[in-house]
Scaffold this active site. Structure first.
Site, PDB file in Angstrom:
ATOM      1  N   HIS A 132      -7.436  -5.793  -0.747  1.00 41.68           N
ATOM      2  CA  HIS A 132      -6.288  -4.889  -0.736  1.00 41.68           C
ATOM      3  C   HIS A 132      -5.013  -5.685  -0.528  1.00 41.68           C
ATOM      4  O   HIS A 132      -4.763  -6.209   0.551  1.00 41.68           O
ATOM      5  CB  HIS A 132      -6.476  -3.870   0.387  1.00 41.68           C
ATOM      6  N   ASP A 148      -8.490  -4.371  -6.225  1.00 46.00           N
ATOM      7  CA  ASP A 148      -8.043  -3.638  -5.035  1.00 46.00           C
ATOM      8  C   ASP A 148      -8.836  -2.344  -4.874  1.00 46.00           C
ATOM      9  O   ASP A 148      -8.862  -1.511  -5.773  1.00 46.00           O
ATOM     10  CB  ASP A 148      -6.552  -3.314  -5.164  1.00 46.00           C
ATOM     11  N   SER A 204       0.839  -1.194   0.000  1.00 44.04           N
ATOM     12  CA  SER A 204       0.000   0.000   0.000  1.00 44.04           C
ATOM     13  C   SER A 204       0.885   1.259   0.000  1.00 44.04           C
ATOM     14  O   SER A 204       1.711   1.416  -0.899  1.00 44.04           O
ATOM     15  CB  SER A 204      -0.954  -0.044   1.205  1.00 44.04           C
TER      16      SER A 204
END
Length: 518
Positions: free
Chosen positions: A487, A457, A239
């Site tokens: 995610h 995602d 991320s």
């Protein structure tokens, strides 16, 4: 404030499912015939490394038993903790220092088989690596065959001079504010809360507030590499950790060893573009969720949007006496979209809300906001805000945001308004100026960097992975695609993804750019 750029628990998907690879496959296997990621050789000197005093580069880390904190218990077993000294201000490496909390578990391999340390950043910004890596260490257990697994709390986070900008009572009070203001009074209250939050951060952080940028942390990483004794940087970023990895590769391209970037942030997007990307990503995930229930995505989204509109005027009652506001409800909807395994909890919570009970959505929102049963909140969002507002130069005004709202609403009838207004409120009246419009991630001359993009995602939409690969440069950014949900990809159910990542890290085998795991 509602901001959905958040690190999330890895391995939250259901049991691993075997999947196949298509569209390429590995350029060779463990026999060494494929392309090879650079993992050896002395790091080329840089202006930063040559200027550092021996008091920094010559540190000996005192690894010992980890201690618990008010927000997390001490990890047991093979985990050790230490503190690394880094400059407060990287332009003055001989000046004041701060301590960064590190955690590690040592490799299970013989010394001759060890590749060094593998650093992890789990995202946010603001996520604690010291608490996250031990909690999900089993997800990465295969990587201990060659690496010490190491993570840390970046500056301004957790045990590394962690910044708390307001009290639990103040946080709960702010939850009652309307984060999609409809009147001048609501707008004034929304923006005043942003001002107050910034002042609280300035009071709590002092001089540190101007030195918690992604660039600062990337420089911390290279010092960490040197002190750990690694000639090259081996890194796993997830991320926001992918943005950090891209910045590191730009600053230190010759020091890049094997870098994995999973759930990739779009480096070409400014703060407005990033908010629009997230609106698009979460709406896409919500549409996929609705299809899985047999509901038409357009009709289902309209139904949810109508429910949220109703909560704007009349919050729902809950079992603990608090009210489910519109803002808390949208946060509760967001959390289960991070993992397909959590979709059933969203179904249950929405059904309960339709029947007048906001308890389940509130519980989901509390999980996202790190609120425990006693009413104590974690500080990830505090750290996230102080880091991202130091990074982001853009400061959209409320008037500019209002003009953008129709575009946000077109992208997502459910999340558009919230993310649109967030661009105006997140860094409103911030005490320090931002550093850049978009991060610089070009890394000419670096070894191949593996990027893993997930088509479903919600928080870091898939398109960002290709843009990061292009930004890193030809021959550097290598894209592996997973046609999945949630995610992040590694450890989320694809044996194809897991094998490709393991082969890259453990054997140096670089998959063909464009490989697809279905």
């Amino acid at each position: 404030m509602v901001r959905f750029v958040r690190w999330t628990a890895l391995g939250a998907a259901a049991a691993l499912l075997a999947t196949g690879c298509s569209g390429g496959g590995s350029d060779g296997g463990g026999d060494g015939k494929g392309a090879s990621a650079d993992s050896s050789g002395a790091a080329a000197p840089t202006a930063t490394t040559t200027a550092l005093p021996a008091s920094l580069t010559g540190q000996k880390l005192d690894w010992g038993r980890c201690k618990g904190t008010s927000d997390s218990a001490a990890p047991g077993g093979d985990w050790q903790c230490a503190t690394l000294k880094v400059p407060l201000d990287w332009s003055k490496p001989d000046g004041d220092t701060i301590g960064l909390a590190l955690v590690r578990t040592e490799s299970s391999a013989d010394k001759s088989e060890r590749a060094g340390s593998l650093l992890f950043n789990f995202g946010g910004p603001g996520g604690s690596g010291v608490s996250t890596l031990p909690a999900y260490g089993s997800t990465f257990s295969s990587l201990r065959k060659r690496y010490d697994l190491v993570s840390w709390d970046p500056r301004g986070v957790g045990a590394s001079e962690g910044i708390r900008c307001r009290s639990d009572k103040e946080i709960q009070a702010a939850e009652s504010l309307d984060s999609t203001p409809d009147t001048a009074t609501e707008e004034q209250a929304y923006l005043q809360d942003a001002t107050d939050f910034g002042k609280g951060c300035e009071k709590a952080a002092g001089k540190l507030l101007a030195h918690v940028s992604t660039t600062d942390t990337a420089r911390d990483m290279d010092l960490m590499r040197q002190v750990l004794g690694d000639p090259k940087m081996h890194y796993f970023g997830i991320s926001y950790g992918t943005e950090l990895g891209g910045v590191y590769a730009h600053l230190f391209p010759k020091n890049v060893g094997r870098l994995i970037l999973d759930a990739v942030v779009d480096p070409s997007a400014d703060s407005v573009g990033h908010a629009q990307n997230q609106a698009r990503g979460f709406q896409r995930a919500l549409d996929d969720y609705l299809k899985s229930t047999g509901e038409d995505p357009e009709a289902g989204s309209a139904k949810i949007a109508a429910m949220l509109d109703g909560l704007d005027a009349k919050p729902l009652s809950t079992s603990d006496g608090r009210k489910l506001t519109q803002s808390l409800a949208v946060t509760g909807i967001v959390l289960p979209l991070y993992s397909k395994a959590s979709w059933p909890s969203l179904t249950s919570a929405l059904e309960a809300a339709e029947n007048g009970d906001g308890s389940e959505l509130l519980t989901l929102a509390d999980g996202y906001n790190e609120r425990d049963a006693s009413g104590h909140y974690g500080t990830t969002t505090h750290s996230q805000r102080v880091i991202s507002c130091l990074d982001d130069k853009q400061r959209p005004t409320a008037e500019a945001t209002k003009k953008l709202l129709p575009e946000f609403e077109k992208i997502s009838p459910v999340f558009g308004d919230f993310l649109g207004w967030d661009t105006a409120g997140w860094c409103h009246d911030w005490p320090v100026a931002g550093q850049y419009d978009t991060p610089e991630a070009s890394a000419a001359g670096a070894a191949p960097i593996l990027l893993v993009g997930n088509t479903g995602d919600p928080a870091t939409p898939y398109e960002g992975a290709r843009k990061m690969a292009d930004e890193l440069g030809k021959g550097v950014g290598v894209l592996l695609t997973w046609k999945g949900e949630g995610h992040g990809a590694y450890g989320s159910g694809s044996s194809c993804v897991d094998s490709a990542v393991d082969d890259y890290l453990l054997k140096g085998t670089v998959p063909k750019d464009g490989t697809v795991c279905s």
